[in-house]
Motif scaffolding. Structure first.
Motif, PDB file in Angstrom:
ATOM      1  N   ARG A 190      -7.565  -4.185   1.398  1.00 55.14           N
ATOM      2  CA  ARG A 190      -7.706  -3.053   1.831  1.00 55.14           C
ATOM      3  C   ARG A 190      -9.169  -2.210   1.341  1.00 55.14           C
ATOM      4  NH1 ARG A 190      -3.771  -1.705   4.554  1.00 55.14           N
ATOM      5  NH2 ARG A 190      -4.778   0.503   4.475  1.00 55.14           N
ATOM      6  N   TYR A 221      -0.508  12.706   7.409  1.00 54.90           N
ATOM      7  CA  TYR A 221      -1.308  11.750   7.103  1.00 54.90           C
ATOM      8  C   TYR A 221      -0.677  10.570   8.035  1.00 54.90           C
ATOM      9  CZ  TYR A 221      -2.607  14.247   3.118  1.00 54.90           C
ATOM     10  OH  TYR A 221      -3.025  15.318   2.210  1.00 54.90           O
ATOM     11  N   ASN A 272       0.735  -1.367  -0.184  1.00 55.60           N
ATOM     12  CA  ASN A 272      -0.189  -0.105  -0.172  1.00 55.60           C
ATOM     13  C   ASN A 272       0.809   1.285  -0.175  1.00 55.60           C
ATOM     14  OD1 ASN A 272      -2.253   1.560   0.091  1.00 55.60           O
ATOM     15  ND2 ASN A 272      -2.002   1.728   2.521  1.00 55.60           N
ATOM     16  N   GLU A 312     -10.349   1.628   1.330  1.00 58.57           N
ATOM     17  CA  GLU A 312      -9.764   1.941   0.123  1.00 58.57           C
ATOM     18  C   GLU A 312     -10.489   2.171  -0.955  1.00 58.57           C
ATOM     19  OE1 GLU A 312      -7.189   3.384  -1.334  1.00 58.57           O
ATOM     20  OE2 GLU A 312      -5.586   1.856  -1.247  1.00 58.57           O
ATOM     21  N   GLU A 352       0.749   6.652   7.511  1.00 55.38           N
ATOM     22  CA  GLU A 352       0.781   6.404   6.060  1.00 55.38           C
ATOM     23  C   GLU A 352       2.350   6.393   5.681  1.00 55.38           C
ATOM     24  OE1 GLU A 352      -1.545   5.853   3.565  1.00 55.38           O
ATOM     25  OE2 GLU A 352      -2.682   5.431   5.482  1.00 55.38           O
ATOM     26  N   ALA A 398      -9.288   7.216  -4.493  1.00 55.63           N
ATOM     27  CA  ALA A 398      -7.857   7.349  -3.998  1.00 55.63           C
ATOM     28  C   ALA A 398      -6.983   6.534  -4.882  1.00 55.63           C
ATOM     29  CB  ALA A 398      -7.661   6.650  -2.502  1.00 55.63           C
ATOM     30  N   SER A 419       4.875   7.186   1.996  1.00 55.39           N
ATOM     31  CA  SER A 419       4.733   7.995   0.916  1.00 55.39           C
ATOM     32  C   SER A 419       5.761   7.226  -0.342  1.00 55.39           C
ATOM     33  CB  SER A 419       4.973   9.252   0.901  1.00 55.39           C
ATOM     34  OG  SER A 419       6.521   9.318   1.249  1.00 55.39           O
ATOM     35  N   HIS A 463       0.361   5.899   0.336  1.00 56.07           N
ATOM     36  CA  HIS A 463       0.084   7.152   0.126  1.00 56.07           C
ATOM     37  C   HIS A 463       0.311   7.941  -1.039  1.00 56.07           C
ATOM     38  CE1 HIS A 463      -2.032  11.023   1.015  1.00 56.07           C
ATOM     39  NE2 HIS A 463      -2.721  10.306   2.011  1.00 56.07           N
ATOM     40  N   TYR A 464      -0.588   8.728  -1.790  1.00 57.08           N
ATOM     41  CA  TYR A 464      -0.350   9.202  -3.129  1.00 57.08           C
ATOM     42  C   TYR A 464       0.579  10.594  -2.871  1.00 57.08           C
ATOM     43  CZ  TYR A 464      -4.822  11.596  -1.927  1.00 57.08           C
ATOM     44  OH  TYR A 464      -5.921  12.119  -1.360  1.00 57.08           O
ATOM     45  N   GLU A 465       0.424  11.187  -1.641  1.00 53.60           N
ATOM     46  CA  GLU A 465       1.351  12.285  -1.576  1.00 53.60           C
ATOM     47  C   GLU A 465       2.802  12.035  -1.000  1.00 53.60           C
ATOM     48  OE1 GLU A 465       0.467  15.423  -2.264  1.00 53.60           O
ATOM     49  OE2 GLU A 465      -1.828  15.683  -1.976  1.00 53.60           O
ATOM     50  N   LYS A 484      -3.358   7.466  -6.561  1.00 56.01           N
ATOM     51  CA  LYS A 484      -2.036   6.208  -6.129  1.00 56.01           C
ATOM     52  C   LYS A 484      -1.478   5.792  -7.148  1.00 56.01           C
ATOM     53  CE  LYS A 484      -4.035   5.176  -1.471  1.00 56.01           C
ATOM     54  NZ  LYS A 484      -3.773   4.041  -0.368  1.00 56.01           N
TER      55      LYS A 484
END
Ligand code: PEP
Length: 255
Positions: free
Chosen positions: A100, A76, A67, A106, A79, A110, A81, A69-71, A114
């Motif tokens: 997820r 967050y 998994n 999820e 999370e 998102a 990155s 996070h997209y940032e 991602k």
């Protein structure tokens, strides 16, 4: 027709401590090193990523997270990155696994951020899609797959679509011992490939679409022999080095 290299990826889920991951890699590495023509990956818990990358260094075995996070950074809590993964030498990341989606909220929305974030960071995304048992019984499989694939890939440039790995994982087959028939896997995967083809014909020819759901050494060969099946995402059977290696060997022989 471009050749697609088969890919067998093991999804360890929430199994294996650092010590257990090291022991697996030491045992598995020599079994995988002689293998040619098949990509092999291990999708491991965050805590075991660094150790697995170290143990697999120079072997060609890809190491992936489960998994992301997209940032790149931010407030967050809890999370991880994309640059935090690439800094460790991680090669890819599983996105949108049904566990997820089911347990951790999820969403396709998102995933829309991602998948391109992974590609931009140089991580190979393994995007998971698949229908529930109820959806299959009600004839809703294609509708569900269309929605998931179109939503998750919406912000990926057509030129990059071929870099995404898609795993078709019928939810009813995950961890249940109920495996899709080779015909069900072929039909769903051909449909997913056609959905990619709606965006780019070239991408549809190169995009790798894997099957996931109770793949084991004794059923892998038949599924992997299907023309559109480009490999497997393997849960339970990837926890043991010999059974995972047997699936890798089945992929070598299947094509
Ligand atoms: C998975 O976790 O993606 C999976 C396919 O699990 P299993 O092989 O155990 O069904």
């Amino acid at each position: 027709m471009p050749e697609r290299t088969p890919y067998i990826a093991g999804n360890w889920k929430m199994f294996k401590t650092i010590a257990e991951a090291r022991a697996f890699a030491k045992d598995f590495r020599p079994r995988a090193e002689g293998v040619e023509g098949v990509d092999v990956g291990l999708c491991v818990p965050f805590t075991a990523l660094a150790a697995t990358v170290e143990e697999c260094d120079g072997s060609g075995i890809k190491v992936c997270a489960q998994n992301m996070h997209y940032e790149p950074e931010g407030a967050y809590t809890g999370e991880v990155s994309p640059p935090m993964l690439t800094e460790l030498g991680v090669n890819g990341v599983v996105l949108g696994h049904s566990e997820r989606r089911q347990y951790f909220g999820e969403t396709d929305r998102a995933l829309q951020d991602k998948v391109p974030a992974a590609l931009a960071a140089g991580l190979e995304p393994i995007l998971c899609v698949g229908e529930s048992e109820e959806e299959r019984e009600e004839g809703e499989t294609e509708r569900r797959l269309r929605h998931q694939v179109q939503e998750a890939l919406e912000k990926v440039d057509a030129a990059d679509l071929g870099k995404v790995v898609i795993a078709y994982e019928p939810i009813w087959a995950i961890g249940t011992g109920k495996v899709a028939t080779s015909e069900q896997a072929q039909d769903a995967i051909a449909f997913i490939r056609a959905l990619v083809g709606d965006r780019s014909k070239e991408a549809a020819e190169v995009v790798r679409v894997l099957y996931g759901g109770s793949m084991k050494p004794d059923n892998a060969a038949e599924i992997l022999a299907q023309p559109d099946v480009d490999g497997g995402l393997v849960g339970g059977a990837s926890l043991d080095p010999e059974s995972f290696a047997a699936i890798v060997r089945a992929a070598v022989n299947a094509k």
